[in-house]
Design a protein around this motif. Structure first.
Motif, PDB file in Angstrom:
ATOM      1  N   ILE A   1      24.727 -15.961  27.870  1.00 35.83           N
ATOM      2  CA  ILE A   1      25.441 -14.812  28.409  1.00 35.83           C
ATOM      3  C   ILE A   1      26.031 -15.187  29.767  1.00 35.83           C
ATOM      4  CG2 ILE A   1      25.207 -12.415  29.162  1.00 35.83           C
ATOM      5  CD1 ILE A   1      23.035 -12.085  27.037  1.00 35.83           C
TER       6      ILE A   1
ATOM      7  N   ALA B   1      25.447  -7.376  26.755  1.00 35.57           N
ATOM      8  CA  ALA B   1      25.954  -8.200  25.649  1.00 35.57           C
ATOM      9  C   ALA B   1      24.965  -8.305  24.503  1.00 35.57           C
ATOM     10  CB  ALA B   1      26.314  -9.592  26.164  1.00 35.57           C
TER      11      ALA B   1
ATOM     12  N   LEU C   1      28.701  -8.259  30.111  1.00 34.90           N
ATOM     13  CA  LEU C   1      27.666  -9.299  30.071  1.00 34.90           C
ATOM     14  C   LEU C   1      26.268  -8.686  30.179  1.00 34.90           C
ATOM     15  CD1 LEU C   1      29.259 -12.083  32.324  1.00 34.90           C
ATOM     16  CD2 LEU C   1      29.037 -12.084  29.831  1.00 34.90           C
TER      17      LEU C   1
END
Length: 499
Positions: A331, A304, A301
C-alpha cells in the motif's frame, strides 16, 4: 458555434440534439415515435454485478408514458441476497439520461438503465448505485469539488488457433494485425459501446497472449475518458454487456477474470480519478501534483485494504495480487511506477511543446491540456463498480479530513520499483493488501464505520459483502494450491465469468 451532437455515436443524442443529462420523458417519447421504436428494455445491475433486463412491447402511447413514469415491479430477493423474500418488491425506474438504441436487437428497441426504489417510493438505501450517489453528493458538499473517474477494462478473447502469425508469448502489448487476431472485434465493440453513450479514450492489445489446447488467448483493453463517477460506473456495466454479447455472435469466448491461467498476465480493472471544480482539473498546481490530489491519494491508501472487498470479489482475485508482478501488493504510491498501488501517470505537465517538435509546420500551442489523473491498480473484473467507486470517493473524502494527510503522502511515496533491494526497509514498513476474500472481509468489517458514516453505505449492504466474501473460506487457499496446477485451473474455471 461548435456542434457537439451531430457526430455523437448515440442515436438518441444525435436525434434530439441535446446532452443526455437534459433528456426528458417527452424527449424519449418523441424519439420512440419518430424512429419506429417498437420495444423498450429496462436494464439494472444485481448482486452478481451483471445487468438484468426487462422487456416491454409498446402497445400504446398511454402505456409507454406509464412505464417511463412509474417503472415496474421486480423481485428484490432474487436480485440481492440481503433483501428478504417476505418484503422483497422493488420498483425499477428508468433514467432518461441513459437511453440508447439496443445495437443487437432485431426489433427496434430503446434501452434505459434503471434505479431501484423501495415500497415507499424512496431510493433503495442498499442499492450500490445509491451509495455512489450519496458518496458523490457528500464529497462535493465537503470539498467543493466533483469526483470524476474512468476505467481501464481488460479482458481476454478466446477462439480457435489458425496457426498463422503466432504472437510472442506475453508480448502482446499494443500488437498489430496479423500477430494480433482480435483487433477488428475490439474496434467493433468500441463502436457499439460508443452508441450506448460510453466515452472511449482508446483501445489496444494488452500484454497477455498465448495458445493452449489449439486455442488463442489474447488480452485486450478498452480505456475510457474521465466522466462523473456515476456515469463511469454505468459505462463499465454496459461495456461488459456489449463485449460479451458481441463475442457470442462471433462464436468467441470472453472473460474479465482476474486470473486466466498459471504464469500468464491476469486482467485488472484499473480505475483513474481526477478532481474537478468549475470545469478545471484540480489534480495539478504549477505543473506539479496538487495538495488536493495528495489528500485524496492518502485517503484511498488508508482504506485500500477495505476497498478490495468492493473491487476484488472472488478468490482468484488474490492470485493476481501477488509480489513481483505488475499487480500491486504493498500500500503505497508513486509517479509512473507500476509496482505501486496508486500510480500517478504522465499528465502532459512538462514545459516543452511536443506537437510542434514532431510537426515543424505547427506553431507551439499556447495552452496545456489538463489531463492529469491518478490510478488505483488493485481492482479487477469481479468488482461491483458502483460499490468500488463509492468506496473510493468515501476514502478520498476522508483524506481531506486528515490533518496529517500531506505528511502521510510523503511517508507512503515510493520513487522506484518497490521490490528493488534498495527498497527492502521501505517495503517492510508498508501495509499489504489482503491475500484472500476472507482477509478482505475482515478489513471491510474493521473500517465499516467509515463507509456507513452519513448513511453513504447501507449496513445491510456491508453485511452482505462480508458474508459473501467469508463464504469462500479461502484464507489459506493460495498456500494450499501452490504448485497444484490442475486445482488452480479448476478454480479459474469456476470464476471464469465473474462480474
Amino acid at each position: 458555434m461548435s456542434d457537439n451532437f451531430s457526430l455523437n455515436p448515440n442515436k438518441v443524442v444525435r436525434y434530439l440534439h441535446k446532452a443526455p443529462a437534459e433528456f426528458t420523458k417527452a424527449d424519449i417519447i418523441k424519439f420512440i415515435k419518430a424512429n419506429d421504436i417498437q420495444m423498450v428494455n429496462f436494464m439494472y445491475p444485481a448482486d452478481d454485478n451483471r445487468l438484468k433486463t426487462l422487456n416491454f412491447v409498446i402497445n400504446s402511447e398511454e402505456y409507454l408514458d406509464s412505464i417511463l413514469t412509474y417503472g415496474e415491479r421486480v423481485d428484490g430477493s432474487s436480485l440481492f441476497p440481503f433483501i428478504e423474500a417476505g418484503n422483497s418488491d422493488l420498483y425499477v425506474i428508468p433514467r432518461y439520461a441513459t437511453a440508447f438504441v439496443d445495437p443487437f436487437a432485431e426489433i427496434p428497441t430503446l434501452s434505459l438503465l434503471c434505479s431501484y426504489f423501495n415500497n415507499e417510493g424512496k431510493p433503495l438505501p442498499s442499492s450500490p448505485e445509491q451509495s455512489l450517489r450519496r458518496a458523490l453528493e457528500l464529497f462535493t458538499r465537503e470539498t467543493g469539488m466533483e469526483f470524476y473517474a474512468m476505467g481501464e477494462l481488460e479482458y481476454y478473447v478466446i477462439s480457435e488457433d489458425t496457426g498463422l502469425f503466432g504472437a510472442t508469448d506475453q508480448k502482446g502489448y499494443h500488437e498489430s494485425a496479423p500477430f494480433a487476431k482480435f483487433n477488428d472485434f475490439r474496434t467493433e465493440c468500441m463502436h457499439l459501446i460508443a452508441q450506448t453513450g460510453g466515452q472511449i479514450k482508446y483501445g489496444h492489445n494488452e500484454v497477455g497472449n498465448f495458445t493452449l489446447n489449439n486455442k488463442i488467448f489474447e488480452q485486450n483493453e478498452i480505456e475510457f475518458l474521465p466522466v462523473n463517477a456515476l456515469e463511469a460506473a454505468d459505462t463499465l456495466m454496459l461495456a461488459k454487456w456489449i463485449i460479451r454479447t458481441a463475442a457470442v455472435k462471433k462464436g468467441y469466448d470472453v472473460t474479465f477474470a482476474p486470473k486466466i491461467t498459471e504464469g500468464k498476465a491476469g486482467s485488472g480493472l484499473h480505475i483513474h480519478f481526477k478532481l474537478m471544480k468549475d470545469g478545471r482539473n484540480m489534480m495539478t498546481e504549477n505543473g506539479r501534483l496538487s495538495d488536493n490530489a495528495k489528500r485524496a491519494i492518502v485517503g484511498i491508501l488508508e482504506y485500500a485494504d477495505a476497498l478490495t472487498a468492493m473491487g476484488n470479489k472472488v478468490p482468484t482475485s488474490y492470485f493476481r495480487l501477488v509480489p513481483h508482478q505488475e499487480a500491486p501488493t504493498s500500500i503505497c504510491w508513486g509517479d509512473r511506477n507500476r509496482s505501486v498501488l496508486v500510480r500517478v501517470p504522465l499528465g502532459w505537465t512538462g514545459e516543452n511543446d511536443m506537437c510542434s517538435q514532431a510537426n515543424p509546420l505547427e506553431a507551439p500551442s499556447q495552452t496545456k491540456p489538463e489531463k492529469q489523473t491518478v490510478e488505483l491498480r488493485s481492482a479487477d473484473g469481479s468488482a461491483d463498480v458502483y460499490q468500488l467507486l463509492a468506496g473510493m470517493v468515501t476514502a478520498a473524502r476522508k483524506g481531506f479530513e486528515d490533518p496529517d494527510a500531506l505528511k502521510r503522502a510523503e511517508e507512503l511515496y515510493v520513487s522506484v520499483n518497490i521490490h528493488n533491494d534498495d527498497n527492502r526497509e521501505k517495503l517492510e514498513s508498508l501495509r499489504s493488501l489482503p491475500a484472500s476474500c476472507s482477509e478482505s472481509a475482515n478489513a471491510l468489517d474493521a473500517a465499516r464505520a467509515v463507509f456507513e458514516e452519513h448513511g453513504v453505505f447501507d449496513a445491510r449492504m456491508i453485511d452482505g459483502i462480508i458474508r459473501k466474501l467469508k463464504s469462500y473460506n479461502d484464507k489459506h487457499l493460495r498456500a494450499d494450491l501452490a504448485g497444484n496446477r490442475q486445482e488452480m485451473l479448476n478454480l479459474v474455471s469456476k470464476y471464469w465469468h465473474c462480474g
